[in-house]
Design a protein around this motif. Sequence first.
Motif, PDB file in Angstrom:
ATOM      1  N   LEU A  57       0.849  -1.190   0.000  1.00  0.00           N
ATOM      2  CA  LEU A  57       0.000   0.000   0.000  1.00  0.00           C
ATOM      3  C   LEU A  57       0.884   1.240   0.000  1.00  0.00           C
ATOM      4  CD1 LEU A  57      -2.761   1.401   0.229  1.00  0.00           C
ATOM      5  CD2 LEU A  57      -2.573   1.181   2.712  1.00  0.00           C
ATOM      6  N   ASP A  58       0.695   2.087  -1.021  1.00  0.00           N
ATOM      7  CA  ASP A  58       1.480   3.320  -1.165  1.00  0.00           C
ATOM      8  C   ASP A  58       0.531   4.508  -1.131  1.00  0.00           C
ATOM      9  OD1 ASP A  58       3.127   5.408  -1.822  1.00  0.00           O
ATOM     10  OD2 ASP A  58       4.112   4.395  -3.487  1.00  0.00           O
ATOM     11  N   ASN A  59       0.608   5.282  -0.044  1.00  0.00           N
ATOM     12  CA  ASN A  59      -0.219   6.485   0.125  1.00  0.00           C
ATOM     13  C   ASN A  59       0.609   7.759  -0.040  1.00  0.00           C
ATOM     14  OD1 ASN A  59      -2.966   5.811   0.562  1.00  0.00           O
ATOM     15  ND2 ASN A  59      -2.448   4.999   2.575  1.00  0.00           N
ATOM     16  N   SER A  60       1.671   7.680  -0.781  1.00  0.00           N
ATOM     17  CA  SER A  60       2.556   8.830  -0.957  1.00  0.00           C
ATOM     18  C   SER A  60       1.830   9.978  -1.663  1.00  0.00           C
ATOM     19  CB  SER A  60       3.783   8.433  -1.774  1.00  0.00           C
ATOM     20  OG  SER A  60       4.514   7.414  -1.111  1.00  0.00           O
ATOM     21  N   SER A  61       2.264  11.206  -1.351  1.00  0.00           N
ATOM     22  CA  SER A  61       1.610  12.379  -1.925  1.00  0.00           C
ATOM     23  C   SER A  61       2.597  13.531  -2.045  1.00  0.00           C
ATOM     24  CB  SER A  61       0.414  12.800  -1.059  1.00  0.00           C
ATOM     25  OG  SER A  61       0.861  13.197   0.234  1.00  0.00           O
ATOM     26  N   VAL A  62       2.209  14.515  -2.857  1.00  0.00           N
ATOM     27  CA  VAL A  62       2.978  15.755  -3.016  1.00  0.00           C
ATOM     28  C   VAL A  62       2.022  16.920  -2.807  1.00  0.00           C
ATOM     29  CG1 VAL A  62       4.359  17.183  -4.549  1.00  0.00           C
ATOM     30  CG2 VAL A  62       4.597  14.696  -4.628  1.00  0.00           C
ATOM     31  N   GLN A  63       2.382  17.831  -1.914  1.00  0.00           N
ATOM     32  CA  GLN A  63       1.554  18.998  -1.637  1.00  0.00           C
ATOM     33  C   GLN A  63       2.342  20.252  -1.992  1.00  0.00           C
ATOM     34  OE1 GLN A  63       0.106  19.281   2.358  1.00  0.00           O
ATOM     35  NE2 GLN A  63      -1.001  21.189   1.988  1.00  0.00           N
ATOM     36  N   ASP A  64       1.835  20.964  -2.986  1.00  0.00           N
ATOM     37  CA  ASP A  64       2.443  22.233  -3.384  1.00  0.00           C
ATOM     38  C   ASP A  64       1.686  23.362  -2.702  1.00  0.00           C
ATOM     39  OD1 ASP A  64       4.280  21.069  -5.212  1.00  0.00           O
ATOM     40  OD2 ASP A  64       2.625  20.814  -6.632  1.00  0.00           O
ATOM     41  N   PHE A  65       2.422  24.298  -2.151  1.00  0.00           N
ATOM     42  CA  PHE A  65       1.771  25.433  -1.511  1.00  0.00           C
ATOM     43  C   PHE A  65       2.678  26.660  -1.566  1.00  0.00           C
ATOM     44  CE2 PHE A  65       3.926  22.922   1.704  1.00  0.00           C
ATOM     45  CZ  PHE A  65       4.670  23.848   2.401  1.00  0.00           C
ATOM     46  N   GLY A  66       2.068  27.831  -1.447  1.00  0.00           N
ATOM     47  CA  GLY A  66       2.790  29.084  -1.412  1.00  0.00           C
ATOM     48  C   GLY A  66       2.957  29.540   0.020  1.00  0.00           C
ATOM     49  N   PHE A  67       4.153  29.946   0.370  1.00  0.00           N
ATOM     50  CA  PHE A  67       4.436  30.440   1.717  1.00  0.00           C
ATOM     51  C   PHE A  67       5.192  31.755   1.582  1.00  0.00           C
ATOM     52  CE2 PHE A  67       4.787  30.148   6.157  1.00  0.00           C
ATOM     53  CZ  PHE A  67       6.035  30.581   6.525  1.00  0.00           C
ATOM     54  N   LEU A  68       4.533  32.825   1.990  1.00  0.00           N
ATOM     55  CA  LEU A  68       5.099  34.172   1.848  1.00  0.00           C
ATOM     56  C   LEU A  68       5.428  34.472   0.396  1.00  0.00           C
ATOM     57  CD1 LEU A  68       7.503  34.296   4.943  1.00  0.00           C
ATOM     58  CD2 LEU A  68       5.159  35.168   4.737  1.00  0.00           C
ATOM     59  N   GLY A  69       4.527  33.990  -0.493  1.00  0.00           N
ATOM     60  CA  GLY A  69       4.684  34.287  -1.906  1.00  0.00           C
ATOM     61  C   GLY A  69       5.651  33.378  -2.630  1.00  0.00           C
ATOM     62  N   ASN A  70       6.222  32.380  -1.972  1.00  0.00           N
ATOM     63  CA  ASN A  70       7.179  31.502  -2.625  1.00  0.00           C
ATOM     64  C   ASN A  70       6.432  30.297  -3.195  1.00  0.00           C
ATOM     65  OD1 ASN A  70       9.211  29.559  -3.204  1.00  0.00           O
ATOM     66  ND2 ASN A  70      10.617  30.718  -1.901  1.00  0.00           N
ATOM     67  N   SER A  71       6.419  30.172  -4.526  1.00  0.00           N
ATOM     68  CA  SER A  71       5.666  29.095  -5.170  1.00  0.00           C
ATOM     69  C   SER A  71       6.458  27.806  -5.265  1.00  0.00           C
ATOM     70  CB  SER A  71       5.240  29.541  -6.578  1.00  0.00           C
ATOM     71  OG  SER A  71       6.390  29.829  -7.368  1.00  0.00           O
ATOM     72  N   ASP A  72       7.755  27.819  -4.878  1.00  0.00           N
ATOM     73  CA  ASP A  72       8.574  26.608  -4.972  1.00  0.00           C
ATOM     74  C   ASP A  72       8.472  25.744  -3.725  1.00  0.00           C
ATOM     75  OD1 ASP A  72       9.471  27.339  -7.467  1.00  0.00           O
ATOM     76  OD2 ASP A  72      11.183  28.457  -6.672  1.00  0.00           O
ATOM     77  N   SER A  73       7.703  26.149  -2.753  1.00  0.00           N
ATOM     78  CA  SER A  73       7.579  25.375  -1.526  1.00  0.00           C
ATOM     79  C   SER A  73       6.659  24.183  -1.746  1.00  0.00           C
ATOM     80  CB  SER A  73       7.033  26.241  -0.390  1.00  0.00           C
ATOM     81  OG  SER A  73       7.899  27.334  -0.147  1.00  0.00           O
TER      82      SER A  73
END
Length: 245
Positions: A57-73
Amino acid sequence: FDNMQEEDDADLSGFGIGGMSNVEPEFYFFDMNGKITYMPSDKDVVSINVYNGKDHLDNSSVQDFGFLGNSDSRLETTDITNWGNTGVSGKWSRKWGKKLYSKLIGAYSNYFSDYKLVDDFYFDTLNFAFTTIQNNNVQDLTVRLDNELQLNEHNKLDFGSWTTYNDISYIYTLDDTLTLQDKRDFGLQQAIYLQNTFNISPDIHFKVGVRGTYFDVTDKAYIEPRVAGYYHITEIGRASCRERV
């Protein structure tokens, strides 16, 4: 749905955080069974059974979010569980005569469960991760001898013995370097039993027996008497009453 998503992102960006998580669980399993039977004589039957199974069972995920305007987080999560079991057994059965039947069984099984969770956080050139690993393993080795002796038309005597050895381990590791738990336990059980079945009539049966078990972990012997009664009400049903001490 698009309007709702846009509204949610706007609310999150008001706190300086916004993003979306992408989760695509992956699950697969397999099972394998095999059996070989050989009859060296008209009184002997030898068989070998093999079983192997595994689940992933693989529940891996990727969460992209902006922190203080940084889109690479982003947050990359690795969440993988593997578990399964392997079993092998061999049985020799022999009919010594009209009244005595014996079977000798040897069996081994190994159950495992491995869990890995990694939270990997990226922010510009910064990167840090938290890792959790859990490994559990249970091994069982059993040798058993069962005998049936038909004393007469109304009495059948069952007697035998068995030995079971267990090896159980559990390891809980944090960040690949810190071991929070590392346990390994061993146990040995040895038992003998004796039981008589009374066939009072075709519809009424009684069983009286006793089993003695020694467990090395407690260094104690346990005696377990047993009484059971059966009454056939119809051809497809029966009533029973059992008592163990």
